[in-house]
Scaffold this active site. Structure first.
Site, PDB file in Angstrom:
ATOM      1  NE  ARG A   1      -3.792   0.974   1.927  1.00 42.17           N
ATOM      2  CZ  ARG A   1      -5.000   1.315   2.377  1.00 42.17           C
ATOM      3  NH1 ARG A   1      -5.132   2.242   3.290  1.00 42.17           N
ATOM      4  NH2 ARG A   1      -6.067   0.737   1.906  1.00 42.17           N
TER       5      ARG A   1
ATOM      6  CG  HIS B   1      -8.306   0.469  -2.809  1.00 40.07           C
ATOM      7  ND1 HIS B   1      -7.561  -0.594  -2.342  1.00 40.07           N
ATOM      8  CD2 HIS B   1      -8.998   0.932  -1.726  1.00 40.07           C
ATOM      9  CE1 HIS B   1      -7.788  -0.764  -1.058  1.00 40.07           C
ATOM     10  NE2 HIS B   1      -8.656   0.131  -0.660  1.00 40.07           N
TER      11      HIS B   1
ATOM     12  CD  GLN C   1     -13.075  -0.970  -0.437  1.00 39.69           C
ATOM     13  OE1 GLN C   1     -12.233  -0.847   0.441  1.00 39.69           O
ATOM     14  NE2 GLN C   1     -14.339  -1.319  -0.181  1.00 39.69           N
TER      15      GLN C   1
ATOM     16  CG  ASP D   1     -12.952   7.388  -1.559  1.00 43.40           C
ATOM     17  OD1 ASP D   1     -12.831   7.268  -0.322  1.00 43.40           O
ATOM     18  OD2 ASP D   1     -11.983   7.315  -2.349  1.00 43.40           O
TER      19      ASP D   1
ATOM     20  CB  CYS E   1     -13.871   2.310   0.027  1.00 46.85           C
ATOM     21  SG  CYS E   1     -13.333   4.027  -0.051  1.00 46.85           S
TER      22      CYS E   1
ATOM     23  NE  ARG F   1     -11.071  -4.219   0.976  1.00 45.91           N
ATOM     24  CZ  ARG F   1     -10.059  -3.396   1.272  1.00 45.91           C
ATOM     25  NH1 ARG F   1     -10.229  -2.374   2.062  1.00 45.91           N
ATOM     26  NH2 ARG F   1      -8.841  -3.596   0.746  1.00 45.91           N
TER      27      ARG F   1
HETATM   28  N1  NVA Z   1      -9.395   7.419  -1.996  1.00 47.74           N
HETATM   29  C1  NVA Z   1      -9.084   7.028  -0.652  1.00 47.74           C
HETATM   30  C2  NVA Z   1      -9.399   5.587  -0.452  1.00 47.74           C
HETATM   31  C3  NVA Z   1      -9.154   5.085   0.957  1.00 47.74           C
HETATM   32  C4  NVA Z   1      -9.498   3.618   1.102  1.00 47.74           C
HETATM   33  C5  NVA Z   1      -7.619   7.312  -0.377  1.00 47.74           C
HETATM   34  O1  NVA Z   1      -6.788   6.984  -1.220  1.00 47.74           O
HETATM   35  O2  NVA Z   1      -7.301   7.854   0.679  1.00 47.74           O
HETATM   36  N1   CP Z   2     -11.108   0.830   2.502  1.00 44.36           N
HETATM   37  C1   CP Z   2      -9.835   0.781   2.910  1.00 44.36           C
HETATM   38  O1   CP Z   2      -8.928   0.536   2.142  1.00 44.36           O
HETATM   39  O2   CP Z   2      -9.682   1.034   4.227  1.00 44.36           O
HETATM   40  P1   CP Z   2      -8.289   1.205   4.981  1.00 44.36           P
HETATM   41  O3   CP Z   2      -7.683   2.507   4.461  1.00 44.36           O
HETATM   42  O4   CP Z   2      -8.630   1.266   6.433  1.00 44.36           O
HETATM   43  O5   CP Z   2      -7.408   0.048   4.638  1.00 44.36           O
END
Ligand code: NVA
Ligand code: CP
Length: 313
Positions: A108, A135, A138, A231, A272, A300
């Site tokens: 990540r 992502h 997800q 989101d 998400c 998830r």
């Molecule tokens: N678009 C958000 C998704 C978090 C799961 C981010 O990248 O912070």
């Molecule tokens: N939805 C998601 O990816 O959550 P986290 O950022 O908590 O992993």
């Protein structure tokens, strides 16, 4: 039909065929039933997973770690504060070392090029746990949740509202198009998806028979929706844009008025998570009866487990 996904990485959903995606969803539904029936297995016994994190996470980290650990595997959490990656050692060299010690890697972070390099140099399956661009894991959970709550995917009217060019919008478009879900991206013009990706998605939609629509018209977008999804307005790494985004995206907030404008009392609300209540979604909607965000979070784990079983077992 069973598919052989052994050794495969998931860097974006484009790494899967629609039939392979279908197979992973079926496997995830079965794994959830197993879990609900207290059936336990040790499918990852003797296996190791490296979990690399440049950004924070609750769901993704916990889903990978618990899914792998409860089936006898050994997940190792490595934050960027702990390892040499990008500081004293290149991603290519890190990948080659990890590939000698682990059966698979999840990442990540910021750049999509990182997961691509990990995949190219490690020689083991690499799973994208979120980058600035995509992502994919997800969306496996999102598709599973829609299917659980509506009973099917094909022909479902899905609307994503908010930042239409972030990792979630990009990945949702691909996943929905692959599975025959009609997908609308509702966003102001400056936050609509890149044309290259829209072209790719249109190609997938043509094969599955789904309709893809990109619009800034709230009323037209939400009418007849079966699912409204949003989101955060500022993703991880772009916190300095918060004030600008609030001004830009206020009309795209999910509130009861938007839910009512669907004309569908059964319309689901999805996110998400994590959510900023009062910004992209009002408290009453996310906490209300249309919201399936907790199912979505739970799923998830089942979908990530399915992906890892398919890839390394
Ligand atoms: N678009 C958000 C998704 C978090 C799961 C981010 O990248 O912070
Ligand atoms: N939805 C998601 O990816 O959550 P986290 O950022 O908590 O992993």
């Amino acid at each position: 039909m069973a598919f052989n996904l052994r050794g495969r990485s998931l860097l974006t959903l484009l790494d899967l065929s629609p039939a392979e995606l279908r197979y992973l969803l079926d496997l995830a539904h079965n794994l959830k039933q197993e879990r609900l029936g207290f059936q336990t297995y040790q499918r990852f016994q003797g296996k190791t997973l490296a979990m690399l994190f440049e950004k924070r996470s609750t769901r993704t980290r916990c889903a990978f770690e618990t899914a792998f650990g409860e089936e006898g595997g050994h997940p190792v959490f490595l934050s960027s504060a702990d390892i040499q990656l990008g500081v004293k050692e290149s991603v290519e060299d890190t990948a080659r070392v990890l590939g000698r010690m682990f059966d698979c890697i999840m990442f990540r972070g910021f750049k999509q090029e990182m997961v691509e390099a990990l995949h190219q140099y490690s020689g083991v399956p690499v799973f994208n746990g979120l980058t600035d661009e995509f992502h994919p894991t997800q969306i496996l959970a999102d598709l599973m949740t829609i299917e659980e709550n509506i009973g099917e995917l094909k022909g479902v009217n899905f609307v994503y509202t908010g930042d239409g060019r972030n990792n979630m919008a990009n990945s949702l478009m691909i996943g929905m198009a692959m599975m025959g879900v009609n997908c609308t991206i509702l966003a102001p013009e400056s936050l609509q998806p890149e044309q290259d990706l829209v072209d790719t998605v249109m190609g997938l939609a043509e094969e599955s028979g789904s309709e893809i629509r990109i619009t800034d018209n709230v009323k037209e977008a939400v009418e007849g929706a079966d699912v409204i999804y949003t989101d955060v307005w500022t993703s991880m790494g772009e916190e300095d844009k918060a004030a600008e985004r609030i001004a830009m995206l206020k009309p795209y907030q999910v509130n009861q008025e938007m839910m009512d404008a669907t004309g569908n009392p059964e319309c689901l609300f999805m996110h998400c998570l994590p959510a900023v209540k009062g910004k992209e979604v009002t408290f009453d909607v996310i906490e209300g009866p249309s919201s399936v965000v907790w199912d979505e979070a739970e799923n998830r784990k089942h979908t990530i487990k399915a992906m890892m079983i398919a890839s390394i077992c």
